[in-house]
Design an enzyme around this catalytic site. Structure first.
Site, PDB file in Angstrom:
ATOM      1  N   HIS A 221     -18.488   2.485  24.559  1.00 19.95           N
ATOM      2  CA  HIS A 221     -18.206   3.821  25.092  1.00 19.95           C
ATOM      3  C   HIS A 221     -18.818   4.935  24.250  1.00 19.95           C
ATOM      4  CE1 HIS A 221     -14.592   3.696  22.345  1.00 19.95           C
ATOM      5  NE2 HIS A 221     -14.856   4.988  22.256  1.00 19.95           N
ATOM      6  N   ASP A 254     -16.293  -3.708  24.960  1.00 25.06           N
ATOM      7  CA  ASP A 254     -16.474  -2.402  24.334  1.00 25.06           C
ATOM      8  C   ASP A 254     -17.267  -2.525  23.033  1.00 25.06           C
ATOM      9  OD1 ASP A 254     -16.406   0.318  24.177  1.00 25.06           O
ATOM     10  OD2 ASP A 254     -14.381   0.442  23.342  1.00 25.06           O
ATOM     11  N   SER A 337     -14.649   6.050  16.748  1.00 25.20           N
ATOM     12  CA  SER A 337     -15.057   4.917  17.575  1.00 25.20           C
ATOM     13  C   SER A 337     -16.332   4.284  17.062  1.00 25.20           C
ATOM     14  CB  SER A 337     -15.295   5.376  19.021  1.00 25.20           C
ATOM     15  OG  SER A 337     -14.108   5.350  19.750  1.00 25.20           O
TER      16      SER A 337
END
Length: 494
Positions: A221, A254, A337
């Protein structure tokens, strides 16, 4: 449990996730977060006003002379006594520039001023403004202290004050096992990633050096916006910035891999640990760029293992990512992230990916932040995925060959009775069919892991590789049975 990719609200459960087999059901997909935003902190409540002195009490600094002496009268012997009277309770430089008379304390140093809270700003401008305010406050305090010390030294020729330059003690050494030692070694191998789509949309995330060829591991992402004709850059802590390209990305896991263009020859890959050996209570160190603040280090512990997490950005077109996550209370925020979660020795044990946020149930409308519940993809799984992406550019998923319901808290993962496109919910000739599983069966365990929902089952399956043998416990007509099943494979996201 449903959570979010770094603060973006998601529904309690994904409406239609990717499942171990191709299923037409639509499901949430993780997308790159928008550029992180923040709000200026509101001005704190004003400090309480000092209580007024009683009318018959005179401040100590107002009684240096005789109380009844006429103005201009000479001072008596008592007034010249040593030591001199104490200084004013509020020195003149603390009266806010009002020049108030003695007895009027004005605004004590550090008290808040009567200013309306600034309006929230979107984008990085708000964050930069907040940082600048903090810097100015710190600078003002430092300047005041410096002036006071200089004045004291000038006024006294017999001062016993020793300046910092004269102090001795040798160089400060930080052992390799300390947080400072781990951070000093790991930071040069982390990067801040900026991903931008062809239309200019994108955000900021983190990644870390995977090998000496210039491959950087991060979250899907983080770079999803740049996959089709976008732009990716990676910036090291020393300020060196490199263009990069997306080598491969796995939406379900992910995980993504980018490669630096014109990579330097002195890259130092981070050492990968063994996430299977991590224990609850182990120390953790997270590195990332929360809200765009690159090279930030936070610490905590492993607060849980094998936490089932379905994360998404909550948009109608998105699909969910599933993981059996390492849970940590190390502060993780938007921008962390893709960054490494390290153990106390500096080995990578996970990739920071998602956070649980209370914003969906609160009043905040801004981008949410850490409440001490962060989730990382175990590095053993991420390593396998990254190697597949580098090798073929496509992810490979393990599967049981059956579609399952995606509701949470059902007491297990129920194999669907039917699918939206009328395909058989149990793949003909697939692993589940070979093991005797049928539509309506409720899977309650995979090996020794309790399965309480479809997302939990998917997350556990994806911690394995195709070809692994697992024990499946299921219920049918009130009876429980355990069978052995050999996991199949599926290539690519669908």
């Amino acid at each position: 449990m449903s959570t979010e990719n770094e603060g973006t609200a998601v529904p309690p459960a994904p409406s239609a996730p990717p499942v171990p087999v191709e299923s037409p059901a639509a499901s949430p997909q993780a997308t790159a977060p928008e550029a992180p935003t923040t709000q200026l902190p509101p001005v704190p409540p004003s400090a309480p006003e000092p209580a007024p002195a009683h009318a018959d009490q005179v401040p100590a600094y107002a009684s240096a002379g005789a109380p009844d002496a006429p103005q201009g009268a000479g001072l008596g012997p008592e007034a010249a006594a040593w030591p001199p009277p104490p200084p004013p309770a509020v020195p003149s430089y603390m009266d806010g520039g009002s020049g108030g008379a003695p007895g009027d304390p004005g605004a004590p140093w550090g008290a808040t001023y009567d200013q309306q809270p600034p309006k929230p700003k979107s984008g990085r401008g708000g964050l930069i403004a907040a940082v600048l305010v903090a810097a100015l406050v710190a600078g003002g305090a430092g300047g005041g202290i410096g002036y006071t010390l200089a004045k004291d030294n000038d006024d006294s020729t017999t001062s016993t004050t020793v300046s910092a330059a004269q102090q001795t003690g040798g160089d400060l050494k930080r052992d390799a096992g300390t947080v400072a030692g781990v951070a000093a070694k790991a930071l040069p191998s982390t990067v801040t990633i900026e991903a931008e789509s062809s239309s200019g949309e994108g955000g900021t995330g983190t990644g870390f050096v995977f090998d000496t060829q210039g491959h950087i591991v991060t979250n899907n992402h983080v770079v999803a916006d740049a996959v089709d004709g976008g732009k990716v850059t990676a910036t090291f802590p020393d300020g060196k910035k490199y263009d990069a390209e997306v080598v491969g990305h796995a939406q379900g896991y992910d995980v993504a891999v980018i490669k630096l263009k014109n990579a330097p020859s002195d890259l130092q890959p981070l050492t990968l640990g063994d996430s299977d050996k991590v224990a609850v209570g182990d120390s953790t160190i997270a590195i990332g760029a929360p809200f765009g603040l690159s090279n930030t280090v936070t610490t905590g512990i492993i607060s849980a293992k094998n936490r089932p997490v379905a994360s998404s950005d909550g948009s109608a077109s998105s699909k969910a990512s599933y993981m059996s996550a390492l849970q940590t209370d190390a502060s993780i925020n938007p921008g962390n992230s893709g960054g490494p979660l390290l153990d106390a020795s500096g080995n990578v044990i996970g990739i920071n990916s998602a956070i649980q946020s209370s914003s969906s149930g609160g009043l905040s409308t801004g981008q949410s932040g850490s409440i001490g519940l962060g989730f990382a993809i175990p590095i053993n799984q991420a390593k396998y995925v990254a190697q597949q992406l580098i090798k073929t550019g496509k992810p490979v998923y393990a599967k049981i060959g059956a579609s399952v319901a995606l509701t949470e808290g059902t007491g297990g993962a129920q194999i669907s009775q039917k699918t939206a496109d009328t395909t058989d919910p149990v793949e003909s000739g697939g692993p589940a069919a070979a093991a005797g599983l049928k539509p309506g069966d409720v899977i309650t365990k995979l090996d020794d892991h309790v399965i309480d929902s479809g997302p939990t089952l998917i997350g556990e399956i994806w911690t394995h590789k195709p070809g692994d043998k697992v024990q499946i416990t299921y219920e049918r007509d009130g009876k429980s049975k355990t069978v052995e099943l050999t996991l199949g494979s599926r290539e690519g996201d669908s």
